[in-house]
Design a protein around this motif. Structure first.
Motif, PDB file in Angstrom:
ATOM      1  N   THR A   1       0.642  -1.184   0.017  1.00 25.58           N
ATOM      2  CA  THR A   1      -0.066  -0.027  -0.159  1.00 25.58           C
ATOM      3  C   THR A   1       0.807   1.158  -0.090  1.00 25.58           C
ATOM      4  O   THR A   1       0.714   2.100  -0.794  1.00 25.58           O
ATOM      5  CB  THR A   1      -0.951   0.007   1.295  1.00 25.58           C
TER       6      THR A   1
ATOM      7  N   CYS B   1       1.540   3.732   6.564  1.00 28.82           N
ATOM      8  CA  CYS B   1       0.984   2.193   5.764  1.00 28.82           C
ATOM      9  C   CYS B   1       1.539   1.009   6.522  1.00 28.82           C
ATOM     10  O   CYS B   1       1.573   0.157   5.816  1.00 28.82           O
ATOM     11  CB  CYS B   1       1.487   2.691   4.427  1.00 28.82           C
TER      12      CYS B   1
ATOM     13  N   VAL C   1      -4.073   3.988   7.406  1.00 32.93           N
ATOM     14  CA  VAL C   1      -4.991   3.273   6.324  1.00 32.93           C
ATOM     15  C   VAL C   1      -5.546   1.905   7.149  1.00 32.93           C
ATOM     16  O   VAL C   1      -5.800   1.020   6.544  1.00 32.93           O
ATOM     17  CB  VAL C   1      -4.195   2.819   5.173  1.00 32.93           C
TER      18      VAL C   1
ATOM     19  N   ALA D   1      -8.890   5.523   4.488  1.00 35.24           N
ATOM     20  CA  ALA D   1      -8.634   4.446   3.540  1.00 35.24           C
ATOM     21  C   ALA D   1      -9.831   3.871   3.068  1.00 35.24           C
ATOM     22  O   ALA D   1     -11.144   4.363   3.425  1.00 35.24           O
ATOM     23  CB  ALA D   1      -7.603   3.421   3.848  1.00 35.24           C
TER      24      ALA D   1
ATOM     25  N   SER E   1      -7.044   3.018  -1.591  1.00 39.17           N
ATOM     26  CA  SER E   1      -6.758   3.681  -0.339  1.00 39.17           C
ATOM     27  C   SER E   1      -5.735   4.822  -0.672  1.00 39.17           C
ATOM     28  O   SER E   1      -5.766   5.933  -0.044  1.00 39.17           O
ATOM     29  CB  SER E   1      -6.097   2.758   0.695  1.00 39.17           C
TER      30      SER E   1
END
Length: 353
Positions: A16, A77, A102, A132, A291
């Motif tokens: 991510t 993240c 997120v 997210a 996200s």
């Protein structure tokens, strides 16, 4: 402040995190890649002539402070967020910059509320967990569809996925997070009744009717933090739940030039308020990739002061114009649908068996 900002991304070399870095650069912002593994960080900037990376361990406050130096915001993240959120939040508070993450982990969000909300309010620093796909997107959709001044009787949030190929980070977070999941009933958070209810949900295209299981994520907490709701229940496609519980399900595979997988999602929300029933949906591709524009859009709005936040632990719908925010997400298709009676009727009938 100019339109350009610099954002520190913790976990920048992860799945991510790479999407978040790419989205920041696409919008012309500066990026400081931060993580625990120097080799992975170096590899992540191989094609970036302006790449900046800094190593910072979770248990080293001085390294975290150095990593955030020069940043206007930090996006976390790196899960499990139960382990990473508090140290990075503390560094953000020392730096006086917004923190975003997120997370889909309910206990990680609760941890921030219980342990850092008051301090962040006093400092005037916004902490925005779950900005997210999980947590943030549902909060925006609900906020855009309701009258915030009128109590809400019920919200059902159904997450339809045609598959779920989990990342290593998702698996590690799942193993770390053994806390009891929460839904909302009677205006209060309450443990998810076990065994989890099973039902059927008629999603809009491209998914159609799917079996679902009551599995709440951070959306229950983000919505209930700022809206008066009696009942919030959250449902996940049963086939996706089987995918993520299967240790042999492979990680996501890139299928386009942006690195997105072929996964399709539909987030379908039915709201009962003041005697009326509303339905709002969001559809798109790849829950990890989608996200990135959500959390980056939030960071931009915080940096440019397009927010009502005065600090503390907050959610997207609470501090931003939800409808305007959703319009800015070009990778999410938002629609309002008429109510077809079988949506809730099928769920209730299946629960009664």
């Amino acid at each position: 402040m100019s339109d350009r900002m610099t954002v520190a991304v913790y976990g920048a070399a992860g799945h991510t995190g790479r999407f978040v870095v790419a989205e920041l650069k696409r919008r012309g912002h500066g990026v400081i890649r931060v993580g625990r593994d120097a080799a992975r960080l170096q590899e992540s900037i191989a094609d970036d002539r302006e790449g900046v990376w800094r190593v910072a361990a979770m248990d080293d406050a001085a390294q975290l402070d150095a990593a955030l130096r020069g940043a206007d915001a930090v996006i976390n993240c790196a899960g499990p967020f139960l382990d990473t959120a508090l140290p990075i939040v503390d560094a953000a508070l020392r730096a006086g910059i917004p923190y975003l993450d997120v997370t889909a982990e309910q206990p990680a969000l609760q941890q921030l509320v219980e342990q850092r909300d008051e301090r962040a309010r006093e400092a005037g620093v916004a902490l925005v967990p779950a900005a997210a796909f999980y947590g943030g997107l549902a909060d925006l959709l609900v906020t855009a569809a309701v009258d915030a001044d009128v109590p809400i009787e019920r919200i059902d949030i159904a997450i339809g996925l045609d598959s779920w190929h989990p990342t290593r980070g998702t698996r590690v977070a799942g193993e770390r997070n053994r806390a009891t999941r929460l839904i909302q009933r009677g205006g209060a958070l309450t443990p998810l009744p076990l065994p989890a209810a099973e039902a059927a949900w008629s999603f809009p295209t491209p998914l159609g009717e799917m079996d679902v299981t009551m599995i709440p994520f951070t959306e229950v907490l983000t919505v209930s933090r700022h809206l008066r709701v009696d009942t919030i229940e959250s449902w996940l496609a049963a086939s996706a739940l089987r995918d993520i519980r299967n240790p042999n399900t492979p990680p996501p595979e890139a299928r386009d030039e942006q690195g997105r997988s072929a996964q399709q999602f539909v987030m379908d929300i039915v709201i009962e308020q003041g005697g009326a029933t509303r339905r709002i949906t969001a559809a798109g591709r790849d829950i990890y990739a989608v996200s990135a524009p959500i959390v980056v859009e939030a960071a931009e709005r915080l940096a440019s002061r397009r927010t009502t936040s005065k600090g503390g632990v907050v959610s997207l719908g609470a501090i931003f114009d939800a409808q305007d925010f959703l319009r800015a997400l070009d990778t999410v298709k938002v629609e309002r649908h008429p109510i077809a009676a079988p949506i809730l009727a099928m769920k209730e009938a299946r629960e009664m068996r």
